[in-house]
Design a protein around this motif. Sequence first.
Motif, PDB file in Angstrom:
ATOM      1  N   ARG A  28      26.460 -75.682 -85.305  1.00 14.30           N
ATOM      2  CA  ARG A  28      25.807 -75.834 -86.598  1.00 14.30           C
ATOM      3  C   ARG A  28      24.351 -76.289 -86.430  1.00 14.30           C
ATOM      4  N   ALA A  29      24.146 -77.227 -85.493  1.00 12.44           N
ATOM      5  CA  ALA A  29      22.788 -77.744 -85.285  1.00 12.44           C
ATOM      6  C   ALA A  29      21.850 -76.649 -84.789  1.00 12.44           C
ATOM      7  N   VAL A  30      22.334 -75.790 -83.890  1.00  9.56           N
ATOM      8  CA  VAL A  30      21.507 -74.695 -83.375  1.00  9.56           C
ATOM      9  C   VAL A  30      21.193 -73.705 -84.489  1.00  9.56           C
ATOM     10  N   ARG A  31      22.203 -73.362 -85.288  1.00  7.56           N
ATOM     11  CA  ARG A  31      21.967 -72.414 -86.380  1.00  7.56           C
ATOM     12  C   ARG A  31      21.019 -72.980 -87.428  1.00  7.56           C
ATOM     13  N   SER A  32      20.942 -74.320 -87.498  1.00  4.18           N
ATOM     14  CA  SER A  32      20.002 -74.963 -88.415  1.00  4.18           C
ATOM     15  C   SER A  32      18.639 -75.185 -87.775  1.00  4.18           C
ATOM     16  N   GLN A  33      18.457 -74.695 -86.539  1.00  2.00           N
ATOM     17  CA  GLN A  33      17.178 -74.758 -85.831  1.00  2.00           C
ATOM     18  C   GLN A  33      16.754 -76.189 -85.530  1.00  2.00           C
ATOM     19  N   GLN A  34      17.715 -77.062 -85.275  1.00  2.00           N
ATOM     20  CA  GLN A  34      17.366 -78.433 -84.921  1.00  2.00           C
ATOM     21  C   GLN A  34      16.758 -78.442 -83.524  1.00  2.00           C
ATOM     22  N   PRO A  35      15.565 -78.987 -83.365  1.00  2.00           N
ATOM     23  CA  PRO A  35      14.857 -78.904 -82.080  1.00  2.00           C
ATOM     24  C   PRO A  35      15.639 -79.503 -80.913  1.00  2.00           C
ATOM     25  N   VAL A  53      20.071 -65.999 -83.353  1.00  2.00           N
ATOM     26  CA  VAL A  53      20.613 -64.761 -83.897  1.00  2.00           C
ATOM     27  C   VAL A  53      22.126 -64.793 -83.890  1.00  2.00           C
ATOM     28  N   GLU A  54      22.714 -65.172 -82.784  1.00  2.00           N
ATOM     29  CA  GLU A  54      24.176 -65.168 -82.666  1.00  2.00           C
ATOM     30  C   GLU A  54      24.584 -66.249 -81.681  1.00  2.00           C
ATOM     31  N   PHE A  55      24.523 -67.481 -82.130  1.00  2.00           N
ATOM     32  CA  PHE A  55      24.939 -68.588 -81.288  1.00  2.00           C
ATOM     33  C   PHE A  55      26.422 -68.835 -81.550  1.00  2.00           C
ATOM     34  N   THR A  56      27.261 -68.354 -80.636  1.00  2.00           N
ATOM     35  CA  THR A  56      28.696 -68.380 -80.853  1.00  2.00           C
ATOM     36  C   THR A  56      29.289 -69.721 -80.446  1.00  2.00           C
ATOM     37  N   LEU A  57      30.516 -69.940 -80.881  1.00  2.00           N
ATOM     38  CA  LEU A  57      31.227 -71.152 -80.491  1.00  2.00           C
ATOM     39  C   LEU A  57      31.519 -71.137 -78.996  1.00  2.00           C
ATOM     40  N   ASP A  58      31.740 -69.966 -78.416  1.00  2.00           N
ATOM     41  CA  ASP A  58      31.955 -69.873 -76.972  1.00  2.00           C
ATOM     42  C   ASP A  58      30.740 -70.429 -76.213  1.00  2.00           C
ATOM     43  N   ASP A 302      21.745 -86.391 -96.845  1.00  2.00           N
ATOM     44  CA  ASP A 302      20.913 -85.839 -95.780  1.00  2.00           C
ATOM     45  C   ASP A 302      21.111 -86.711 -94.544  1.00  2.00           C
ATOM     46  N   LEU A 303      21.624 -86.115 -93.479  1.00  2.27           N
ATOM     47  CA  LEU A 303      21.845 -86.858 -92.246  1.00  2.27           C
ATOM     48  C   LEU A 303      20.568 -86.969 -91.433  1.00  2.27           C
ATOM     49  N   THR A 304      19.852 -85.869 -91.331  1.00  2.00           N
ATOM     50  CA  THR A 304      18.567 -85.819 -90.647  1.00  2.00           C
ATOM     51  C   THR A 304      17.681 -84.876 -91.465  1.00  2.00           C
ATOM     52  N   PRO A 305      16.412 -84.725 -91.093  1.00  2.00           N
ATOM     53  CA  PRO A 305      15.592 -83.737 -91.802  1.00  2.00           C
ATOM     54  C   PRO A 305      16.138 -82.318 -91.681  1.00  2.00           C
ATOM     55  N   HIS A 306      17.051 -82.095 -90.722  1.00  2.00           N
ATOM     56  CA  HIS A 306      17.558 -80.745 -90.487  1.00  2.00           C
ATOM     57  C   HIS A 306      19.021 -80.571 -90.869  1.00  2.00           C
ATOM     58  N   GLU A 307      19.719 -81.651 -91.175  1.00  4.74           N
ATOM     59  CA  GLU A 307      21.157 -81.564 -91.404  1.00  4.74           C
ATOM     60  C   GLU A 307      21.550 -82.289 -92.682  1.00  4.74           C
ATOM     61  N   ARG A 308      22.409 -81.631 -93.464  1.00  5.13           N
ATOM     62  CA  ARG A 308      23.002 -82.239 -94.635  1.00  5.13           C
ATOM     63  C   ARG A 308      24.513 -82.079 -94.561  1.00  5.13           C
ATOM     64  N   VAL A 309      25.236 -83.005 -95.151  1.00  8.24           N
ATOM     65  CA  VAL A 309      26.693 -82.944 -95.124  1.00  8.24           C
ATOM     66  C   VAL A 309      27.211 -83.160 -96.536  1.00  8.24           C
ATOM     67  N   ARG A 310      28.293 -82.466 -96.865  1.00  7.69           N
ATOM     68  CA  ARG A 310      28.968 -82.641 -98.149  1.00  7.69           C
ATOM     69  C   ARG A 310      30.459 -82.784 -97.882  1.00  7.69           C
ATOM     70  N   LEU A 311      31.078 -83.713 -98.594  1.00  9.39           N
ATOM     71  CA  LEU A 311      32.507 -83.947 -98.471  1.00  9.39           C
ATOM     72  C   LEU A 311      33.239 -83.344 -99.657  1.00  9.39           C
ATOM     73  N   GLY A 312      34.520 -83.062 -99.457  1.00  9.12           N
ATOM     74  CA  GLY A 312      35.392 -82.633-100.531  1.00  9.12           C
ATOM     75  C   GLY A 312      36.770 -83.216-100.307  1.00  9.12           C
ATOM     76  N   GLY A 324      21.964 -76.524 -92.948  1.00 11.14           N
ATOM     77  CA  GLY A 324      20.655 -76.801 -92.375  1.00 11.14           C
ATOM     78  C   GLY A 324      19.549 -76.353 -93.306  1.00 11.14           C
ATOM     79  N   ASP A 325      18.358 -76.128 -92.727  1.00 12.09           N
ATOM     80  CA  ASP A 325      17.206 -75.756 -93.533  1.00 12.09           C
ATOM     81  C   ASP A 325      17.413 -74.425 -94.253  1.00 12.09           C
ATOM     82  N   ARG A 326      18.252 -73.569 -93.661  1.00 14.28           N
ATOM     83  CA  ARG A 326      18.479 -72.275 -94.287  1.00 14.28           C
ATOM     84  C   ARG A 326      19.486 -72.358 -95.422  1.00 14.28           C
ATOM     85  N   ALA A 327      20.122 -73.540 -95.581  1.00 15.78           N
ATOM     86  CA  ALA A 327      21.082 -73.779 -96.660  1.00 15.78           C
ATOM     87  C   ALA A 327      22.210 -72.761 -96.643  1.00 15.78           C
TER      88      ALA A 327
END
Length: 445
Positions: A28-35, A53-58, A302-312, A324-327
């Motif tokens: 998730r952090a990579v897909r959100s472009q966290q440095p 582009v395609e950062f897989t779980l593997d 907002d956890l960091t400038p690049h990460e947000r979390v929501r609970l349910g 992340g920034d791309r929402a």
Amino acid sequence: MPTTPQTVPLPERASLKQLKKRAKDLQRAVRSQQPTALALVARHAPESRNPLVEFTLDTAQLVIARLHGFPSWPRLRQHLAAHSEAPGDQPRSATRKVEDFYRLRTGWASTADVRRCAAAATRAHPDPADWQPLLTARHNGIRVIAFGSPDGVVFAELTPKRVTLSQPAVGASAGEGASVTFHTEFGTIAGVVAPEVGSLVVERPADRRPLGWTLVADGVFVAPNAFLVDSTGLVLRTNGSPKGEIVPVAALPARATAVVDRPAPAVEDPALATEDLTTVLAAADAPPIVDPEQWRPGAHADLTPHERVRLGRYGKLLVWHTTGDRASAEDPFVFDFTPQQGPVRDFAVVGKNSAATRMYYDFADGASGTIAVVGLVEDAHIASVVMRRDGMPDLAARITGGTFLIAGPDLTHLPERGPVTAVLVARCSFPARTNGMSRARNSAG
């Protein structure tokens, strides 16, 4: 001359589930472009081109493995398996087998569940009076029961709202291994096995990693809430075989149809329905989530400038998802706080009026020691939840929709020597009741 990237020792009593969660957080952090996450990938998997582009779980799992000094995820997995089986290495009985993970109970089903299953039976089913429970398994708010009947095994999947039944199935004959006889809209896969089958893995043909071991007992197998079977079919691997049998979708029974047998839970606050939690759950690239339309939004931050979390929340289930920034919605993670038997649970603290677990975030300096403590509030009178730590400032929680969230504890900054105590204190709206929920050594939840 290239240098070998610095590695980090495995955490004490590291578990495969813990490391899988960290790999998903890294993805998730990579897909959100966290440095810091991108830098971690560059150090430990430089061969990965353009991971955005395609950062897989593997790939995320490979990075986590190399971070801890292993050349691959399978080698890390082998190390954990050997370590957990070492003599005298289970002082807390905390190693969870597949039976514990799915809360297996053999020869039993609750009276209420049996009644629901009997009411959902049709004329195509044998008389429910002749059904005998073989086992009950639970996962992510789903209960699966295997019944023995004169006509064969009948499987049932139950959620708080729905019941889904299979048609009777006879046992697999010797040499056939395993036969899938039941799959559902919530991703449960089940069937019958030959006597020589002692273990089984069910996975998608396109996956290069197993999705998890299934329960095998009394001539049946069950994988609750595994994944939806699509047009590619699935793969069955028995008894630890590295090669599996591809089962085309045409060879499988049709997906079983659910019956809604209970009214939907009331929405406590109609305004909360405007949140997009239902959309996130429905679009998740994850095992299907039980009754997604009945989840209610909880705390978010907002956890960091690049990460947000929501609970349910839905009953005793807690879900969290990050953006992340791309929402863009990422696949959420579900934690089940319902009572269970077996070894002590990792990462869970359950009190009388509240319960908590934790999620990692902010991959900095090659590892994540930063967590968010998340949990459920069971008492409507609880007005505040505070984390107290030895020699550190108190941290207050956000409380919304029966959930709470504390962002900020950093495990990397805790003292290296001596006991470190973190206490969650829940205070009610009237002063006569103060609940110190739990005490956890060397842990924030």
